[in-house]
Design an enzyme around this catalytic site. Structure first.
Site, PDB file in Angstrom:
ATOM      1  N   ASP A   8       0.938  -1.046   0.071  1.00 44.48           N
ATOM      2  CA  ASP A   8      -0.052  -0.004  -0.021  1.00 44.48           C
ATOM      3  C   ASP A   8       0.849   1.229  -0.147  1.00 44.48           C
ATOM      4  O   ASP A   8       1.908   1.491   0.932  1.00 44.48           O
ATOM      5  CB  ASP A   8      -1.159   0.016   1.117  1.00 44.48           C
ATOM      6  N   ASP A 129     -15.803  -3.157  -1.198  1.00 40.21           N
ATOM      7  CA  ASP A 129     -15.344  -2.969   0.255  1.00 40.21           C
ATOM      8  C   ASP A 129     -16.812  -2.985   1.179  1.00 40.21           C
ATOM      9  O   ASP A 129     -17.582  -2.057   0.723  1.00 40.21           O
ATOM     10  CB  ASP A 129     -14.658  -1.688   0.367  1.00 40.21           C
TER      11      ASP A 129
END
Length: 238
Positions: A8, A129
């Site tokens: 990330d 998500d």
């Protein structure tokens, strides 16, 4: 089942967040160094997220992420900040194996069909998500309805796979929630990769038994709570 170590990227550095909060970021060095580290440990996939793109502009971190793609020889999926068909094409043309389209997919589901027809559905992953059973969008700041219904719509419009992230447990290193995963896998026919809460080889085994196509290792991997070699063995040899 495949294993995807997370890389990330926030402000050019490799970080891990807790439940998507930028203020919780722990920095782990350069994205390329971490990518190479996981590859040396046996990874054959990487999950790369442009966090600046998810929160603001999609142009952030492009060079850093392209360097990771160019300098590694494993399967790379990239998400974060893909807000248009042009954004998606840019990553796919740059050599990314698969893109993850999340908020943009909820706003323009038909774009999934355009991209799938152009590049092949296997290169188009829709992000699911979810927080408390609803899809979370705009950097997880808003919710937009039942996550199962959205997943089925994404499949209908051409997504070749889904990335399910359980925001409720993401980053907490406290284990997965199995029931939402089971419900999603039962509701669709495309492969589902799972992120959020994977903190032990027992979690990896549970996801494999549930029929997940893969799982993303993030905070627990970087903190040392789970070791990549053990996760790979559980995924590939069991």
């Amino acid at each position: 089942m495949e294993i995807f170590p997370a890389v990330d990227v926030l402000r050019g550095m490799c970080v891990q967040l807790v439940q998507g909060e930028r203020s919780s970021a722990t920095v782990y060095g350069s994205p390329r160094e971490n990518a190479e580290r996981w590859i040396r440990c046996g990874a054959r996939n990487l999950h790369v997220v442009n966090l600046d793109g998810a929160f603001s502009t999609s142009s952030e971190n492009v060079k850093v992420i392209r360097d990771v793609v160019a300098e590694t020889d494993v399967f790379v999926q990239v998400g974060g900040g893909i807000r248009s068909i042009a954004d998606a094409r840019g990553w796919l043309d740059a050599g990314v194996d698969r893109i993850i389209v999340s908020t943009f997919a909820t706003k323009e589901p038909k774009a999934l069909r355009v991209l799938a027809d152009e590049f092949g559905s296997e290169r188009i992953m829709a992000g699911v998500d979810a927080r408390a059973g609803e899809i979370a969008v705009s950097g997880w700041q808003e919710t937009a309805g039942d996550y199962i219904a959205w997943a089925q719509l994404f499949e209908q419009f051409g997504a070749g796979s889904l990335l399910y992230t359980n925001v409720d447990v993401e980053g907490l290193q406290a284990g997965i929630a199995q029931e939402p995963v089971r419900e999603l896998i039962d509701a669709v026919s495309v492969p589902v990769v799972v992120a959020g809460g994977v903190s032990s080889t027992a979690d990896v085994a549970a996801l494999r038994q549930l029929g997940a196509a893969g799982c993303v290792l993030g905070s627990a991997l970087y903190s040392g709570k789970i070791h990549l070699e053990e996760a790979l063995k559980e995924a590939y040899e069991s």
